[in-house]
Motif scaffolding. Structure first.
Motif, mmCIF file in Angstrom:
data_model
loop_
_atom_site.group_PDB
_atom_site.id
_atom_site.type_symbol
_atom_site.label_atom_id
_atom_site.label_comp_id
_atom_site.label_asym_id
_atom_site.label_seq_id
_atom_site.Cartn_x
_atom_site.Cartn_y
_atom_site.Cartn_z
ATOM 1 N N ALA A 1 0.975 -1.146 0.098
ATOM 2 C CA ALA A 1 0.091 -0.146 -0.072
ATOM 3 C C ALA A 1 0.944 1.124 0.107
ATOM 4 N N GLU A 2 2.254 1.201 0.417
ATOM 5 C CA GLU A 2 2.878 2.344 0.544
ATOM 6 C C GLU A 2 3.951 2.498 -0.747
ATOM 7 N N LEU A 3 3.862 1.420 -1.216
ATOM 8 C CA LEU A 3 4.767 1.596 -2.730
ATOM 9 C C LEU A 3 3.981 1.558 -3.947
ATOM 10 N N GLU A 4 4.657 1.807 -5.165
ATOM 11 C CA GLU A 4 4.062 2.108 -6.394
ATOM 12 C C GLU A 4 3.803 0.597 -6.950
ATOM 13 N N ALA A 5 2.648 0.396 -7.357
ATOM 14 C CA ALA A 5 2.547 -1.130 -8.068
ATOM 15 C C ALA A 5 3.454 -1.564 -8.902
ATOM 16 N N LYS A 6 4.249 -0.863 -9.360
ATOM 17 C CA LYS A 6 5.247 -1.484 -10.305
ATOM 18 C C LYS A 6 6.525 -1.950 -9.601
ATOM 19 N N GLN A 7 6.506 -1.422 -8.314
ATOM 20 C CA GLN A 7 7.574 -2.231 -7.625
ATOM 21 C C GLN A 7 7.249 -3.477 -6.747
ATOM 22 N N VAL A 8 6.158 -3.976 -6.594
ATOM 23 C CA VAL A 8 5.827 -5.223 -6.259
ATOM 24 C C VAL A 8 5.067 -6.185 -7.272
ATOM 25 N N HIS A 9 5.545 -7.393 -7.275
ATOM 26 C CA HIS A 9 5.060 -8.325 -7.944
ATOM 27 C C HIS A 9 4.832 -9.515 -7.509
ATOM 28 N N VAL A 10 3.818 -10.488 -7.905
ATOM 29 C CA VAL A 10 3.714 -11.836 -7.665
ATOM 30 C C VAL A 10 3.976 -12.791 -8.612
ATOM 31 N N THR A 11 4.508 -13.671 -8.551
ATOM 32 C CA THR A 11 4.899 -14.748 -9.458
ATOM 33 C C THR A 11 4.074 -15.946 -8.809
ATOM 34 N N TYR A 12 3.103 -16.441 -9.614
ATOM 35 C CA TYR A 12 2.279 -17.464 -9.261
ATOM 36 C C TYR A 12 2.964 -18.819 -9.806
ATOM 37 N N PHE A 13 2.826 -19.930 -9.092
ATOM 38 C CA PHE A 13 3.507 -21.221 -9.370
ATOM 39 C C PHE A 13 2.397 -22.140 -9.397
ATOM 40 N N SER A 14 2.676 -23.260 -10.223
ATOM 41 C CA SER A 14 1.702 -24.313 -10.564
ATOM 42 C C SER A 14 1.746 -25.362 -9.232
ATOM 43 N N ALA A 15 2.853 -25.364 -8.359
ATOM 44 C CA ALA A 15 2.905 -26.141 -7.243
ATOM 45 C C ALA A 15 3.578 -25.560 -6.021
ATOM 46 N N PRO A 16 3.614 -26.017 -4.827
ATOM 47 C CA PRO A 16 4.473 -25.468 -3.635
ATOM 48 C C PRO A 16 6.015 -25.347 -4.215
ATOM 49 N N VAL A 17 6.669 -24.569 -3.770
ATOM 50 C CA VAL A 17 8.089 -24.255 -3.999
ATOM 51 C C VAL A 17 8.871 -24.565 -2.744
ATOM 52 N N ASP A 18 9.806 -25.531 -2.833
ATOM 53 C CA ASP A 18 10.760 -25.519 -1.689
ATOM 54 C C ASP A 18 11.587 -24.610 -1.602
ATOM 55 N N PRO A 19 11.769 -23.948 -0.511
ATOM 56 C CA PRO A 19 12.746 -22.779 -0.645
ATOM 57 C C PRO A 19 14.154 -22.967 -1.052
ATOM 58 N N GLY A 20 14.730 -24.250 -1.065
ATOM 59 C CA GLY A 20 15.774 -24.881 -1.278
ATOM 60 C C GLY A 20 15.996 -24.427 -2.916
ATOM 61 N N ARG A 21 15.131 -24.631 -3.697
ATOM 62 C CA ARG A 21 15.004 -24.149 -5.004
ATOM 63 C C ARG A 21 15.765 -22.945 -5.318
ATOM 64 N N PHE A 22 15.565 -22.043 -4.766
ATOM 65 C CA PHE A 22 16.106 -20.550 -4.624
ATOM 66 C C PHE A 22 17.530 -20.376 -3.907
ATOM 67 N N ALA A 23 18.097 -21.632 -3.320
ATOM 68 C CA ALA A 23 19.144 -21.275 -2.677
ATOM 69 C C ALA A 23 20.398 -20.694 -3.402
ATOM 70 N N PRO A 24 20.575 -21.032 -4.687
ATOM 71 C CA PRO A 24 21.588 -20.586 -5.344
ATOM 72 C C PRO A 24 21.482 -18.830 -5.515
ATOM 73 N N VAL A 25 20.448 -18.402 -5.240
ATOM 74 C CA VAL A 25 20.372 -16.979 -5.543
ATOM 75 C C VAL A 25 20.598 -16.153 -4.254
ATOM 76 N N ASP A 26 21.655 -15.362 -3.994
ATOM 77 C CA ASP A 26 22.384 -14.740 -2.862
ATOM 78 C C ASP A 26 21.342 -13.690 -3.039
ATOM 79 N N PRO A 27 20.670 -13.571 -1.967
ATOM 80 C CA PRO A 27 19.686 -12.161 -1.835
ATOM 81 C C PRO A 27 20.627 -11.023 -1.683
ATOM 82 N N ALA A 28 21.746 -11.070 -0.751
ATOM 83 C CA ALA A 28 22.256 -9.755 -0.587
ATOM 84 C C ALA A 28 23.070 -9.060 -1.731
ATOM 85 N N ALA A 29 23.288 -9.932 -2.850
ATOM 86 C CA ALA A 29 23.960 -9.565 -3.922
ATOM 87 C C ALA A 29 22.945 -8.707 -4.700
ATOM 88 N N PHE A 30 21.515 -8.739 -4.479
ATOM 89 C CA PHE A 30 20.524 -7.738 -5.284
ATOM 90 C C PHE A 30 19.854 -6.652 -4.533
#
Length: 182
Positions: free
Chosen positions: A96-125
Motif C-alpha cells: 500500500a505504501e509502494l508503487e504498483a510497479k515495485q511489487v510483483h507476484v509470481t504464481y507457481f503451479s505447485a508449492p516451491v521448496d525454499p531450497g530451489r532458490f538457494a543458489p540466489v544470493d539475496p544480499a547481491a541484489f
C-alpha cells in the motif's frame, strides 16, 4: 456450489507473440460452460465462475481449448478467489505504501521448496528482495520489473524446472482478487 476463479495465461500478447484477443478468450470460456466470464487487460487475465472441476483440471481444460482454437500452446494457471485473497493478504512488503510497479507476484503451479532458490544470493541484489509464499513468490523491485536483476536471476530455467510460473504486478494482483470476489 459455484466458485469464482481467475485464469492466468502465461506469455500471451507479449511483443506480438501468441496473440489471444480477449473477446475470443471470453467466448472460449463461455463455450466451456463457465459463467460470469470477463477479462482484465490484454495480458492473459480472465475470471469466471464454475460449479465443476478444480484449479488444475480447469487450467488443463482451458489450455487445451486455447491450443485447439489458436493453434499454439499456452501455460495456464487457475486460482480461486480464496487463494487470491490469501496471496494479497500475505504480501510481506508494504504494498500500500509502494508503487504498483515495485511489487510483483509470481504464481507457481505447485508449492516451491525454499531450497530451489538457494543458489540466489539475496544480499547481491539489495535493495531488491523476494519472499516465498503459498505457490507464490513476492518480489520487491524498487526500479520496476524491467530493470530488476533479481527478477532475471529468479527466472532462470534451472530454478523453475517443472513449474508453470507467471508474474503479475501488484495492481493486477489486487484487481484479480477483487474481480473474483464480486
Amino acid at each position: 456450489m459455484t466458485t469464482t476463479y481467475a485464469a492466468l495465461l502465461r506469455g500471451i500478447n507479449v511483443g506480438g507473440n501468441k496473440k489471444v484477443p480477449m473477446a475470443e478468450l471470453r467466448t472460449l470460456l463461455q463455450r466451456l460452460g463457465h459463467g460470469g466470464v470477463g477479462t482484465y487487460l490484454q495480458s492473459g487475465n480472465a475470471f469466471f465462475s464454475s460449479g465443476r472441476g478444480d484449479e488444475d483440471s480447469l487450467a488443463a481444460e482451458l489450455a487445451d481449448a486455447v491450443e485447439r482454437h489458436f493453434g499454439f500452446t499456452v501455460e495456464v494457471l487457475v486460482r480461486d478467489h480464496a487463494y487470491l485473497r490469501a496471496v494479497r493478504e500475505a504480501c510481506p512488503f508494504p504494498a500500500a505504501e509502494l508503487e504498483a510497479k515495485q511489487v510483483h507476484v509470481t504464481y507457481f503451479s505447485a508449492p516451491v521448496d525454499p531450497g530451489r532458490f538457494a543458489p540466489v544470493d539475496p544480499a547481491a541484489f539489495l535493495p531488491e528482495e523476494f519472499r516465498l509464499g503459498d505457490r507464490a513468490l513476492y518480489l520487491y523491485a524498487p526500479d520496476g520489473l524491467g530493470r530488476s536483476k533479481l527478477a532475471e536471476a529468479l527466472a532462470k530455467p534451472r530454478l523453475l524446472k517443472g513449474l508453470t510460473a507467471t508474474t503479475r504486478n501488484w495492481n493486477t494482483v489486487v484487481k484479480l482478487e477483487e474481480l473474483t470476489g464480486a
